[in-house]
Design a protein around this motif. Structure first.
Motif, PDB file in Angstrom:
ATOM      1  N   GLY A 149       0.819  -1.216   0.000  1.00  0.00           N
ATOM      2  CA  GLY A 149       0.000   0.000   0.000  1.00  0.00           C
ATOM      3  C   GLY A 149       0.852   1.265   0.000  1.00  0.00           C
ATOM      4  N   LEU A 150       2.152   1.138   0.069  1.00  0.00           N
ATOM      5  CA  LEU A 150       3.049   2.298   0.032  1.00  0.00           C
ATOM      6  C   LEU A 150       3.284   2.713  -1.419  1.00  0.00           C
ATOM      7  CD1 LEU A 150       5.672   1.101   2.668  1.00  0.00           C
ATOM      8  CD2 LEU A 150       3.633   2.537   3.056  1.00  0.00           C
ATOM      9  N   ILE A 151       3.642   3.998  -1.600  1.00  0.00           N
ATOM     10  CA  ILE A 151       3.926   4.486  -2.951  1.00  0.00           C
ATOM     11  C   ILE A 151       5.299   5.157  -2.980  1.00  0.00           C
ATOM     12  CG2 ILE A 151       1.462   4.795  -3.476  1.00  0.00           C
ATOM     13  CD1 ILE A 151       1.959   7.855  -3.195  1.00  0.00           C
ATOM     14  N   ASN A 152       5.826   5.249  -4.198  1.00  0.00           N
ATOM     15  CA  ASN A 152       7.130   5.874  -4.457  1.00  0.00           C
ATOM     16  C   ASN A 152       6.896   7.018  -5.434  1.00  0.00           C
ATOM     17  OD1 ASN A 152       9.836   6.486  -4.970  1.00  0.00           O
ATOM     18  ND2 ASN A 152      10.023   4.865  -6.531  1.00  0.00           N
ATOM     19  N   VAL A 153       6.933   8.258  -4.920  1.00  0.00           N
ATOM     20  CA  VAL A 153       6.626   9.404  -5.791  1.00  0.00           C
ATOM     21  C   VAL A 153       7.799   9.772  -6.700  1.00  0.00           C
ATOM     22  CG1 VAL A 153       4.971  10.317  -4.128  1.00  0.00           C
ATOM     23  CG2 VAL A 153       7.351  11.130  -4.078  1.00  0.00           C
ATOM     24  N   LEU A 154       8.973   9.133  -6.519  1.00  0.00           N
ATOM     25  CA  LEU A 154      10.148   9.439  -7.350  1.00  0.00           C
ATOM     26  C   LEU A 154      10.264   8.518  -8.560  1.00  0.00           C
ATOM     27  CD1 LEU A 154      12.710   9.919  -4.427  1.00  0.00           C
ATOM     28  CD2 LEU A 154      11.779  11.723  -5.893  1.00  0.00           C
ATOM     29  N   THR A 170      24.790  15.957  10.454  1.00  0.00           N
ATOM     30  CA  THR A 170      24.081  16.326   9.225  1.00  0.00           C
ATOM     31  C   THR A 170      24.697  15.608   8.034  1.00  0.00           C
ATOM     32  OG1 THR A 170      23.541  18.525  10.097  1.00  0.00           O
ATOM     33  CG2 THR A 170      23.421  18.227   7.702  1.00  0.00           C
ATOM     34  N   ILE A 171      23.883  14.949   7.258  1.00  0.00           N
ATOM     35  CA  ILE A 171      24.323  14.305   6.035  1.00  0.00           C
ATOM     36  C   ILE A 171      23.910  15.180   4.842  1.00  0.00           C
ATOM     37  CG2 ILE A 171      22.217  12.895   5.998  1.00  0.00           C
ATOM     38  CD1 ILE A 171      25.643  11.953   4.496  1.00  0.00           C
ATOM     39  N   THR A 172      24.862  15.450   3.968  1.00  0.00           N
ATOM     40  CA  THR A 172      24.592  16.245   2.767  1.00  0.00           C
ATOM     41  C   THR A 172      24.799  15.354   1.553  1.00  0.00           C
ATOM     42  OG1 THR A 172      25.323  18.284   3.844  1.00  0.00           O
ATOM     43  CG2 THR A 172      25.239  18.281   1.432  1.00  0.00           C
ATOM     44  N   ILE A 173      23.794  15.290   0.681  1.00  0.00           N
ATOM     45  CA  ILE A 173      23.921  14.490  -0.540  1.00  0.00           C
ATOM     46  C   ILE A 173      23.720  15.378  -1.755  1.00  0.00           C
ATOM     47  CG2 ILE A 173      23.164  12.382   0.605  1.00  0.00           C
ATOM     48  CD1 ILE A 173      20.448  12.709  -0.808  1.00  0.00           C
ATOM     49  N   SER A 174      24.388  14.990  -2.856  1.00  0.00           N
ATOM     50  CA  SER A 174      24.290  15.740  -4.108  1.00  0.00           C
ATOM     51  C   SER A 174      23.729  14.840  -5.192  1.00  0.00           C
ATOM     52  CB  SER A 174      25.665  16.274  -4.527  1.00  0.00           C
ATOM     53  OG  SER A 174      26.164  17.179  -3.556  1.00  0.00           O
ATOM     54  N   LEU A 175      22.765  15.377  -5.945  1.00  0.00           N
ATOM     55  CA  LEU A 175      22.134  14.650  -7.045  1.00  0.00           C
ATOM     56  C   LEU A 175      22.228  15.480  -8.315  1.00  0.00           C
ATOM     57  CD1 LEU A 175      18.784  13.651  -5.225  1.00  0.00           C
ATOM     58  CD2 LEU A 175      20.938  12.365  -5.275  1.00  0.00           C
ATOM     59  N   SER A 176      22.036  14.801  -9.426  1.00  0.00           N
ATOM     60  CA  SER A 176      21.889  15.500 -10.706  1.00  0.00           C
ATOM     61  C   SER A 176      20.664  14.935 -11.417  1.00  0.00           C
ATOM     62  CB  SER A 176      23.139  15.325 -11.579  1.00  0.00           C
ATOM     63  OG  SER A 176      23.307  13.951 -11.932  1.00  0.00           O
ATOM     64  N   GLY A 177      20.079  15.733 -12.302  1.00  0.00           N
ATOM     65  CA  GLY A 177      18.923  15.248 -13.044  1.00  0.00           C
ATOM     66  C   GLY A 177      17.697  16.116 -12.836  1.00  0.00           C
ATOM     67  N   GLN A 178      16.541  15.524 -13.107  1.00  0.00           N
ATOM     68  CA  GLN A 178      15.287  16.277 -13.071  1.00  0.00           C
ATOM     69  C   GLN A 178      14.216  15.511 -12.290  1.00  0.00           C
ATOM     70  OE1 GLN A 178      15.049  19.335 -14.426  1.00  0.00           O
ATOM     71  NE2 GLN A 178      17.177  19.203 -15.181  1.00  0.00           N
ATOM     72  N   PHE A 179      13.352  16.282 -11.604  1.00  0.00           N
ATOM     73  CA  PHE A 179      12.191  15.700 -10.932  1.00  0.00           C
ATOM     74  C   PHE A 179      11.027  15.619 -11.917  1.00  0.00           C
ATOM     75  CE2 PHE A 179      14.434  17.245  -7.149  1.00  0.00           C
ATOM     76  CZ  PHE A 179      14.256  16.174  -6.283  1.00  0.00           C
ATOM     77  N   MET A 180      10.260  14.551 -11.790  1.00  0.00           N
ATOM     78  CA  MET A 180       9.004  14.413 -12.505  1.00  0.00           C
ATOM     79  C   MET A 180       7.959  13.964 -11.477  1.00  0.00           C
ATOM     80  SD  MET A 180       7.402  14.729 -15.389  1.00  0.00           S
ATOM     81  CE  MET A 180       8.727  14.748 -16.594  1.00  0.00           C
ATOM     82  N   LEU A 181       7.102  14.929 -11.002  1.00  0.00           N
ATOM     83  CA  LEU A 181       6.180  14.655  -9.905  1.00  0.00           C
ATOM     84  C   LEU A 181       4.726  14.776 -10.385  1.00  0.00           C
ATOM     85  CD1 LEU A 181       8.049  16.638  -7.106  1.00  0.00           C
ATOM     86  CD2 LEU A 181       8.231  14.212  -7.673  1.00  0.00           C
ATOM     87  N   GLY A 182       3.818  14.199  -9.571  1.00  0.00           N
ATOM     88  CA  GLY A 182       2.425  14.137  -9.997  1.00  0.00           C
ATOM     89  C   GLY A 182       1.549  15.247  -9.473  1.00  0.00           C
ATOM     90  N   GLY A 183       2.028  16.119  -8.600  1.00  0.00           N
ATOM     91  CA  GLY A 183       1.196  17.191  -8.037  1.00  0.00           C
ATOM     92  C   GLY A 183       1.904  17.843  -6.876  1.00  0.00           C
ATOM     93  N   VAL A 184       1.227  18.819  -6.257  1.00  0.00           N
ATOM     94  CA  VAL A 184       1.863  19.591  -5.189  1.00  0.00           C
ATOM     95  C   VAL A 184       2.135  18.740  -3.957  1.00  0.00           C
ATOM     96  CG1 VAL A 184       0.972  21.835  -5.961  1.00  0.00           C
ATOM     97  CG2 VAL A 184      -0.408  20.399  -4.409  1.00  0.00           C
ATOM     98  N   CYS A 185       1.307  17.727  -3.700  1.00  0.00           N
ATOM     99  CA  CYS A 185       1.543  16.877  -2.530  1.00  0.00           C
ATOM    100  C   CYS A 185       2.760  15.982  -2.720  1.00  0.00           C
ATOM    101  CB  CYS A 185       0.296  16.040  -2.247  1.00  0.00           C
ATOM    102  SG  CYS A 185      -1.026  16.949  -1.398  1.00  0.00           S
ATOM    103  N   ASP A 186       3.186  15.777  -3.971  1.00  0.00           N
ATOM    104  CA  ASP A 186       4.391  14.965  -4.205  1.00  0.00           C
ATOM    105  C   ASP A 186       5.669  15.720  -3.842  1.00  0.00           C
ATOM    106  OD1 ASP A 186       2.975  12.818  -5.032  1.00  0.00           O
ATOM    107  OD2 ASP A 186       3.489  12.959  -7.153  1.00  0.00           O
ATOM    108  N   ILE A 187       5.597  17.054  -3.719  1.00  0.00           N
ATOM    109  CA  ILE A 187       6.800  17.834  -3.394  1.00  0.00           C
ATOM    110  C   ILE A 187       7.319  17.478  -2.000  1.00  0.00           C
ATOM    111  CG2 ILE A 187       7.683  20.159  -2.984  1.00  0.00           C
ATOM    112  CD1 ILE A 187       5.909  21.132  -5.276  1.00  0.00           C
TER     113      ILE A 187
END
Length: 223
Positions: A149-154, A170-187
């Motif tokens: 029943g869990l979802i993965n918005v990424l 504090t852990i700091t991580i770096s990513l590259s690329g683009q987000f593709m989300l389904g709506g404001v609640c996915d943010i």
């Protein structure tokens, strides 16, 4: 005419002379005062023109120097690998997914009344757990997590993990690329999935996420 008279003495002397001449004949030639020329012998023959090397020649002059050894040089001692600071271990990875509308009952509460729920993978061998954990989250291209029943918005986003650094708690991580989300609640859901998965892997209590060199809040504010 009167004949000459010869006395007995005259006749005797003449006869003696004739007798001596008949006995000895003409005188033998006088011997030469020069000694006869010596007969050449084998020892006076011309010497051979072929030179014969002597046995006293120095052997160092004709013996070439020994060539340098062709044996390869001994390899340098093998150095032990430099420790990375993290021991290698094998353990399950902790990945966070979203329980929509759970209101914090099953895990940390996030926006839109949802919860984050920790799940575990099969055992994985690693030295730095952050990279494999974030990598496993980004590699999942399914929205639904099995029958949980869990979802993965990424699942539609094209993101790549570049690296991480733990500074205190504090852990700091770096990513590259683009987000593709389904709506404001996915943010808030996307941000929470990344931050909590990074904290679980590093043992930190807070997290900072950068995407293409920019803070995640700045990037997601444009969605």
């Amino acid at each position: 005419m009167a004949r000459p008279r010869f006395s007995a003495l005259t006749v005797f002397g003449l006869g003696s002379l004739i007798f001596l001449t008949g006995c000895f004949g003409p005188p033998a030639p006088a011997p030469s005062s020069s000694p006869p020329a010596p007969t050449p012998t084998a020892s006076s023959a011309s010497p051979s023109t072929t030179a014969t090397p002597t046995s006293t020649a120095s052997t160092s002059a004709t013996t070439p120097a020994a060539p340098p050894s062709s044996a390869p040089a001994s390899p340098p001692p093998t150095q032990e690998p430099t420790p990375t600071g993290f021991p290698e271990q094998t353990a399950p990875l902790t990945i966070y997914y979203v329980a929509v509308g759970d209101n914090g009952r099953s895990g940390p509460a996030i926006g839109c009344g949802d919860s984050l729920v920790a799940t575990t993978t099969a055992p994985v061998t690693f030295t730095d757990q952050v990279g494999p954990s974030i990598g496993a989250l980004l590699a999942n291209k399914s929205r639904d997590v099995g029958q949980s029943g869990l979802i993965n918005v990424l699942y539609q986003s094209s993101l790549t993990y570049l690296g991480g650094e733990l500074n205190g708690s504090t852990i700091t991580i770096s990513l590259s690329g683009q987000f593709m989300l389904g709506g404001v609640c996915d943010i808030p859901r996307a941000k929470a999935q990344l931050e909590y998965t990074a904290m679980a892997a590093s043992g930190a209590t807070s997290a900072q996420v950068y995407v293409n060199g920019r803070p995640i809040d700045e990037v997601l504010s444009q969605k």
